[in-house]
Motif scaffolding. Structure first.
Motif, PDB file in Angstrom:
ATOM      1  N   ALA A  62      30.008  30.542  37.263  1.00 46.93           N
ATOM      2  CA  ALA A  62      30.773  31.785  37.402  1.00 46.93           C
ATOM      3  C   ALA A  62      32.165  31.432  37.921  1.00 46.93           C
ATOM      4  N   GLU A  63      33.153  31.479  37.030  1.00 39.86           N
ATOM      5  CA  GLU A  63      34.543  31.257  37.448  1.00 39.86           C
ATOM      6  C   GLU A  63      35.110  32.611  37.865  1.00 39.86           C
ATOM      7  N   VAL A  64      35.096  32.866  39.158  1.00 39.06           N
ATOM      8  CA  VAL A  64      35.459  34.188  39.678  1.00 39.06           C
ATOM      9  C   VAL A  64      36.299  34.032  40.940  1.00 39.06           C
ATOM     10  N   ASP A  65      37.057  35.079  41.262  1.00 40.24           N
ATOM     11  CA  ASP A  65      37.832  35.135  42.491  1.00 40.24           C
ATOM     12  C   ASP A  65      37.045  35.956  43.505  1.00 40.24           C
ATOM     13  N   LEU A  66      36.440  35.279  44.468  1.00 41.30           N
ATOM     14  CA  LEU A  66      35.574  35.956  45.424  1.00 41.30           C
ATOM     15  C   LEU A  66      36.337  36.614  46.562  1.00 41.30           C
ATOM     16  N   GLU A  67      37.651  36.553  46.526  1.00 42.51           N
ATOM     17  CA  GLU A  67      38.429  37.347  47.472  1.00 42.51           C
ATOM     18  C   GLU A  67      38.458  38.811  47.058  1.00 42.51           C
ATOM     19  N   THR A  68      37.853  39.109  45.894  1.00 40.06           N
ATOM     20  CA  THR A  68      37.770  40.489  45.399  1.00 40.06           C
ATOM     21  C   THR A  68      36.315  40.890  45.214  1.00 40.06           C
ATOM     22  N   TYR A  69      36.047  42.174  45.400  1.00 36.80           N
ATOM     23  CA  TYR A  69      34.688  42.670  45.161  1.00 36.80           C
ATOM     24  C   TYR A  69      34.328  42.568  43.684  1.00 36.80           C
ATOM     25  N   ALA A  70      35.314  42.745  42.821  1.00 36.85           N
ATOM     26  CA  ALA A  70      35.048  42.613  41.379  1.00 36.85           C
ATOM     27  C   ALA A  70      34.552  41.208  41.059  1.00 36.85           C
ATOM     28  N   GLY A  71      35.149  40.206  41.677  1.00 37.75           N
ATOM     29  CA  GLY A  71      34.710  38.836  41.440  1.00 37.75           C
ATOM     30  C   GLY A  71      33.295  38.595  41.934  1.00 37.75           C
ATOM     31  N   ALA A  72      32.983  39.096  43.120  1.00 41.41           N
ATOM     32  CA  ALA A  72      31.629  38.932  43.664  1.00 41.41           C
ATOM     33  C   ALA A  72      30.606  39.667  42.809  1.00 41.41           C
ATOM     34  N   SER A  73      30.963  40.860  42.356  1.00 42.11           N
ATOM     35  CA  SER A  73      30.042  41.633  41.512  1.00 42.11           C
ATOM     36  C   SER A  73      29.796  40.924  40.187  1.00 42.11           C
ATOM     37  N   ALA A  74      30.846  40.330  39.615  1.00 48.71           N
ATOM     38  CA  ALA A  74      30.687  39.597  38.358  1.00 48.71           C
ATOM     39  C   ALA A  74      29.785  38.382  38.551  1.00 48.71           C
ATOM     40  N   MET A  75      29.930  37.691  39.671  1.00 52.95           N
ATOM     41  CA  MET A  75      29.080  36.540  39.961  1.00 52.95           C
ATOM     42  C   MET A  75      27.611  36.943  40.021  1.00 52.95           C
TER      43      MET A  75
END
Length: 261
Positions: A62-75
């Motif tokens: 999961a290439e995501v930006d976890l500084e955002t809730y959208a990134g955590a939700s995508a993960m």
């Protein structure tokens, strides 16, 4: 010491998996039978995924930006799409960006430190909880720091203090849901140079002096007078993630050579 089947058939999400402690957790867990979701915003995480696959693990990246809730939700969505459940979440994103006395920090730097070292854990815990509550099972291990008591990185210290509070309160709130929440407060840790530096700007002479002050304080505060190794941190993290720690929750375990943070 490794336990080949300790995480057999368990799904483990590891954040900040591209390098350092996160990479160490991912590869050790792969060797102990875990099926992995490796999350990072750096594409370097794909190299770690290849290493884990070579050890026999199934891996979702999961290439995501976890500084955002959208990134955590995508993960979390990728994990559930790939495996149908999440057994373990290891929250490893964080790290000091600047090293200097608090009065030298600018407003945007303070906010950046908090975004980097608190929000990824806040968001990832929030994103994973509904699925763990539904299954009435799960283990979360947050990577904190003994730097909650230290010099020249006050915003980072405050962020990690927040991680400790989050750990204690989530454990209290969700023990009845079968979810354990613990943290490892890492001490100074020897690691290879970061492939993606937290702060790409070269340090000034004054900043070098301040950083040397952190190193000296870290060593002097440790009863063992040394930095730890990545393996020493990984061992504690995986213990708390495992069923060997089935009666432990709400604990912040300092792994800093005797420095309690």
């Amino acid at each position: 010491m490794r336990h080949p089947d300790r995480f057999k058939d368990q799904v483990m999400v590891v954040t900040g998996a591209a390098q350092g402690i996160g990479r160490g957790v991912a590869l050790a867990a792969a060797g102990e039978g875990a099926q992995l979701v490796l999350a990072d915003r750096s594409p370097l995480v794909n190299e770690v995924a290849q290493e884990a696959s070579a050890l026999g693990a199934r891996v979702v990246v999961a290439e995501v930006d976890l500084e955002t809730y959208a990134g955590a939700s995508a993960m979390v969505a990728q994990a559930l799409d790939g495996y149908g459940r999440i057994d373990v979440l290891v929250n490893n994103v964080g790290g000091t960006i600047w090293a200097k006395p608090y009065q030298e920090y600018e407003e945007d730097q303070i906010e950046a430190e908090i975004r980097r070292s608190l929000f990824p854990t806040l968001w990832s815990c929030r994103a994973v909880l509904p699925s763990m509550i539904a299954r009435r099972a799960g283990a979360i291990v947050n990577v904190s720091s003994i730097a909650t008591r230290g010099i020249y990185r006050i915003p980072y210290s405050a962020a990690k203090g927040g991680v400790n509070a989050l750990t204690a309160s989530l454990a209290f709130e969700h023990a009845e849901d079968g979810i354990r929440v613990n943290a490892v407060a890492t001490g100074g840790t020897e690691a290879p140079p970061r492939k993606v530096p937290r702060n790409p700007t070269p340090l000034s002479a004054q900043e070098e002096t301040w950083y040397a002050g952190i190193v000296e304080q870290t060593r002097s505060s440790s009863l063992m007078k040394r930095y730890g190794t990545i393996d020493e941190q990984v061992g504690a993290i995986l213990f708390l993630a495992s069923n060997e720690a089935s009666y432990i929750t709400g604990t912040v375990l300092p792994v800093g050579g005797g420095d309690q943070g």
